[in-house]
Design an enzyme around this catalytic site. Structure first.
Site, PDB file in Angstrom:
ATOM      1  CD  GLU A 153      -3.422  -1.094   2.001  1.00 49.96           C
ATOM      2  OE1 GLU A 153      -4.077  -2.117   2.167  1.00 49.96           O
ATOM      3  OE2 GLU A 153      -3.021  -0.430   3.558  1.00 49.96           O
ATOM      4  CD  GLU A 305      -4.486  -5.810   2.973  1.00 53.33           C
ATOM      5  OE1 GLU A 305      -5.126  -4.960   3.185  1.00 53.33           O
ATOM      6  OE2 GLU A 305      -2.751  -5.317   2.959  1.00 53.33           O
TER       7      GLU A 305
END
Length: 654
Positions: A153, A305
């Site tokens: 991320e 995710e």
């Protein structure tokens, strides 16, 4: 170049982030038993393990990871091996404080959390390369390795001195001369002209409004610096393992990365997706991210995710009702995912995310969460044949990060206008009309679409404008929302407040004024109510159709106008009206839903030969599906209709 198919090998990947370093070794064997019980075939290791792998500078402690890699291989579970560079160990910041980022106020972001690194720091990059090199050299030939996961991320901003120096280098490459930079930034305004490159800094805190093109370029620079960090680590692992695909996970529709450009540098495009289970539009918000990610991947993609239950970062963190985890997982597969993964496998007992759910919750294997995970694993096994197949869409939504960056700044006509909200409004209208959509960059080839919609692109390059004109000339239908084509790539307002070519295309003689609306205001129009925005437009004589404002300062002026196949909306219609309008335009363009007569809460998507039918409602429904079909999930035959329980799914093969 390797692809996701090289990893999936005819199966849907199922698993998630696994953090065994948080648990004693005896738990590892229990985890593997449960993984096999749930049908898990892929785990991600090492995402936040830098201090475990390198507890002090230059040390290497790989024994625990050797054991895990061997255990996974022996159990038939593939490993997505992560470089741990998203969370440097405390010693790096302590010994090298220049690796720590600074915010726009000059405050240092210290270790103790994560993402505490400066993307511009040469020392950070050197240490990140060294640990990545060590991992690639040690595990590049391990039979458990199926994919590389770089960092995690990417989302770091840095306004510090080393970032400032790299920003100046970036600007010199972009503009060449100070004169060109001064022209692009409009520095004649407020006496901002630069006489030396050393005077150029990031947009730090200022007494009043900052230069908007400086801010725009800093966003571009930040995306590029993070991409350099990614590419440096990617190139290391590729050198060791040229046949193993590489990814880095996007955050959903995040403003900080030019994801179109990033996707071109990835073998596998992956995303993290966390809709709020209490959000009545959660399924649509998920569908938007799935459509965008599939479009960036130009095919199958990876859900890296999601949450098996509640997250831990909302004001109130609600669990997923029974069945919703399965529904949203299968929705991702319907919209192109070849991998369904979670953060994380086992819910943590300590640390900042101990209240973030895991596939194995604090309740253990008897808990509802794990029992639902087992069902999802079985479902994905039954759907293996969908792997590698594609979706076809006749509609494209245009989105561009540079337009978002330029429009998301200070001193705008309305701070209420948020591109993300506008984008969701238009995608929602098409989703509720049961129309499957791709996303595209405004300079992409659009010839494969019947209809292109532009919710809002405040900034458009000349190439993008010519692309839209060419699409319409070739017979395509174009629908544009307000505040589009206003600025060029330097955030310079185009003469007339909208590019002249677009005004000609839509039949706009003059755009007199922008009239933004307050939260308690609306714009009455003939047949619908407009929200958020309105515009004082004078139509050309040869427009094909107009819908006028009714009452107020804009009475009688066009809220909507069309010239042949080009439509322009100078306001945002309320949801039902926008859905009806876009459905009508789509039908005229020859675009049809996958199924007719769908109940409002039901989504139907065709992926390859398979028809996914998903009930997002809390009540059972019966859905018309003409003909005979085999339901892969139940193994039964359905004829002409299928009954779905609440949050129910059917996957039908003709």
């Amino acid at each position: 170049m390797p692809h996701l198919n090289d990893t999936t090998r005819g199966r849907l990947l199922f698993g998630g982030d696994y953090n065994p370093e948080q648990w004693p070794e005896e738990t590892w064997h229990e985890d593997i038993r449960l993984m096999k019980d749930a049908g898990v075939n892929s785990v991600t290791l090492g995402v936040f393990s830098w201090s475990k792998l390198e507890p002090e500078p230059g040390a290497r402690e790989f024994g625990w990871l050797d054991t895990l890699m061997d255990l996974m291989h022996a159990s038939g579970i593939g490993v997505v091996l992560a470089t741990p560079t998203a969370s440097p160990p405390p010693w790096l910041g302590r010994l090298h404080p220049e690796t720590l980022p600074r915010d726009a106020d000059g405050h240092v972001e210290h270790w103790g959390g994560r993402q505490h690194f400066s993307h511009s720091s040469a020392v950070y990059r050197r240490h990140a390369a060294e640990i990545t090199e060590a991992l690639a050299a040690r595990y590049g030939g391990h039979p458990a390795l199926t994919m590389w996961h770089i960092n995690n991320e990417y989302c770091t901003f840095d306004h510090g001195d080393e970032a400032a120096a790299r920003f100046r280098v970036w600007l010199r490459r972009r503009y060449g001369t100070l004169d060109a930079l001064n022209t692009a930034w409009g520095t004649a305004f407020w006496s901002q002209g630069y006489d030396t490159w050393d005077g150029v800094i990031p947009p730090r805190r200022a007494h009043y409004l900052r230069n908007p093109t400086q801010v725009l370029d800093f966003r571009r620079f930040t995306s590029d610096m993070l991409l350099e960090c990614y590419a440096a680590e990617r190139d290391i692992v590729r050198r060791h393992t040229p046949d193993i695909p590489v990814t880095s996970n996007f955050m959903p529709l995040w403003i900080g990365q030019d994801a179109w450009r990033w996707a071109e540098e990835e073998d596998v495009v992956s995303v993290d997706l966390y809709p709020d289970p209490r959000d009545p539009l959660g399924a649509q918000r998920g569908a938007l991210v799935q459509d965008l990610t599939r479009s960036q991947a130009r095919g199958p993609w990876m859900l890296m995710e999601q949450a098996a239950g509640p997250v831990n970062w909302r004001g109130v963190n609600h669990p997923k009702p029974r069945g919703l985890n399965r529904l949203w997982s299968l929705q991702a597969v319907a919209r192109g995912a070849d991998a369904v993964c979670y953060f994380q496998w086992r819910q943590s007992r300590q640390g900042a995310e101990k209240f973030h759910s895991g596939m194995v919750s604090h309740a253990g294997e008897q808990g509802r969460t794990f029992q639902e995970v087992k069902r999802i694993g079985a479902d994905l096994h039954r759907l293996a044949e969908v792997t590698g197949t594609h979706l076809a869409a006749d509609v494209a939504i245009l989105h561009d990060w540079h337009a978002w960056w330029a429009g998301d700044q200070e001193a705008r006509p309305s701070q209420r206008v948020d591109l993300e909200d506008v984008l969701h409004a238009w995608h929602r209208a098409l989703w509720e009309a049961h129309l499957t959509t791709d996303f595209a960059h405004p300079e992409h080839d659009l010839s494969g679409y019947r209809m292109v919609v532009v919710p809002q692109l405040y900034l458009l390059t000349d190439a993008a404008i010519e692309n839209l004109l060419g699409f319409v000339r070739a017979g395509g239908t174009l629908v544009c929302g307000f505040l589009t084509g206003v600025a060029d790539e330097d955030d310079r307002i185009r003469p007339g407040g909208m590019d002249a070519r677009l005004r000609e295309l839509f039949g706009i003689r003059v755009l007199h004024e922008w009239w933004p609306l307050d939260a308690d205001e609306s714009a009455e129009c003939d047949g619908f109510r407009g929200t958020l925005w309105s515009e004082e437009i004078e139509a050309a004589d040869d427009v094909t159709e107009t819908v006028p404002y009714q009452g107020g300062e804009l009475d009688g002026l066009p809220a909507l106008l069309r010239r042949d196949r080009a439509w322009y909306l100078s306001t945002l219609p309320e949801p039902d009206a926008l859905r009806a309008l876009l459905a009508r335009i789509a039908a005229d363009a020859g675009v049809r839903p996958v199924l007719d007569g769908l109940p409002a809460a039901v989504e139907a998507v065709r992926r390859g030969e398979l028809l996914f039918v998903l009930n997002h409602g809390r009540e059972p429904v019966t859905v018309p599906v003409p003909g005979r079909h085999h339901d892969l999930l139940t193994g039964t035959t359905v004829t002409d209709e299928v009954r779905l329980d609440r949050y129910g799914v059917a996957v039908l093969r003709p």
